[in-house]
Design a protein around this motif. Structure first.
Motif, PDB file in Angstrom:
ATOM      1  N   ALA A  59       0.833  -1.209   0.000  1.00 36.59           N
ATOM      2  CA  ALA A  59       0.000   0.000   0.000  1.00 36.59           C
ATOM      3  C   ALA A  59       0.868   1.258   0.000  1.00 36.59           C
ATOM      4  CB  ALA A  59      -0.937  -0.003   1.202  1.00 36.59           C
ATOM      5  N   GLU A  60       1.957   1.247   0.770  1.00 37.23           N
ATOM      6  CA  GLU A  60       2.856   2.400   0.798  1.00 37.23           C
ATOM      7  C   GLU A  60       3.563   2.581  -0.537  1.00 37.23           C
ATOM      8  OE1 GLU A  60       4.503   2.804   5.314  1.00 37.23           O
ATOM      9  OE2 GLU A  60       5.070   0.985   4.225  1.00 37.23           O
ATOM     10  N   ALA A 114       1.091   4.031  -2.899  1.00 33.50           N
ATOM     11  CA  ALA A 114       0.810   5.426  -2.548  1.00 33.50           C
ATOM     12  C   ALA A 114       1.901   6.359  -3.056  1.00 33.50           C
ATOM     13  CB  ALA A 114       0.651   5.567  -1.037  1.00 33.50           C
ATOM     14  N   VAL A 115       3.148   5.981  -2.883  1.00 35.19           N
ATOM     15  CA  VAL A 115       4.268   6.811  -3.352  1.00 35.19           C
ATOM     16  C   VAL A 115       4.184   6.993  -4.864  1.00 35.19           C
ATOM     17  CG1 VAL A 115       6.776   6.872  -3.686  1.00 35.19           C
ATOM     18  CG2 VAL A 115       5.838   6.277  -1.459  1.00 35.19           C
ATOM     19  N   THR A 138       1.519   6.595  -6.899  1.00 35.15           N
ATOM     20  CA  THR A 138       0.346   7.368  -7.333  1.00 35.15           C
ATOM     21  C   THR A 138       0.476   8.833  -6.974  1.00 35.15           C
ATOM     22  OG1 THR A 138      -0.885   6.713  -5.346  1.00 35.15           O
ATOM     23  CG2 THR A 138      -1.259   5.426  -7.338  1.00 35.15           C
ATOM     24  N   HIS A 139       1.041   9.146  -5.804  1.00 37.17           N
ATOM     25  CA  HIS A 139       1.255  10.550  -5.443  1.00 37.17           C
ATOM     26  C   HIS A 139       2.165  11.213  -6.464  1.00 37.17           C
ATOM     27  CE1 HIS A 139      -0.576   9.616  -1.625  1.00 37.17           C
ATOM     28  NE2 HIS A 139      -0.400  10.851  -1.196  1.00 37.17           N
ATOM     29  N   LYS A 158       0.338  11.630  -9.869  1.00 36.89           N
ATOM     30  CA  LYS A 158      -0.706  12.663  -9.812  1.00 36.89           C
ATOM     31  C   LYS A 158      -0.113  14.066  -9.728  1.00 36.89           C
ATOM     32  CE  LYS A 158      -4.687  10.328  -9.059  1.00 36.89           C
ATOM     33  NZ  LYS A 158      -5.884  10.522  -9.787  1.00 36.89           N
ATOM     34  N   TYR A 218       8.431  12.747  -3.722  1.00 36.06           N
ATOM     35  CA  TYR A 218       8.082  11.387  -4.127  1.00 36.06           C
ATOM     36  C   TYR A 218       8.897  10.890  -5.318  1.00 36.06           C
ATOM     37  CZ  TYR A 218       4.002  12.703  -1.401  1.00 36.06           C
ATOM     38  OH  TYR A 218       3.175  13.149  -0.406  1.00 36.06           O
TER      39      TYR A 218
END
Length: 63
Positions: free
Chosen positions: A31-32, A35-36, A38-39, A42, A53
């Motif tokens: 998940a982390e 998240a990195v 996708t951040h 985006k 990131y």
């Protein structure tokens, strides 16, 4: 979750290696890692916000 939707479930995998370590040496969860990435994806149109990131996301994406 856009990242997950664009990828087939079979091609998504957690990375296990030096690139998945946090700065404190702990292992990043799947998940982390997601998240990195996708951040970064985006925010890449705004380098000021994407910079924290960028390095880690590129390391994870290169695997």
């Amino acid at each position: 979750m856009d990242f997950v939707k664009r990828q087939s479930i079979g091609s998504i995998q957690q990375v296990f290696g030096e690139e998945c370590l946090n700065e404190d040496g702990t292992i990043m969860s799947f998940a982390e890692q997601a998240a990195v990435i996708t951040h970064y994806l985006k925010l890449e149109h705004n380098p000021r916000f994407a910079e924290p990131y960028k390095k880690k996301a590129e390391e994870l994406l290169e695997f």
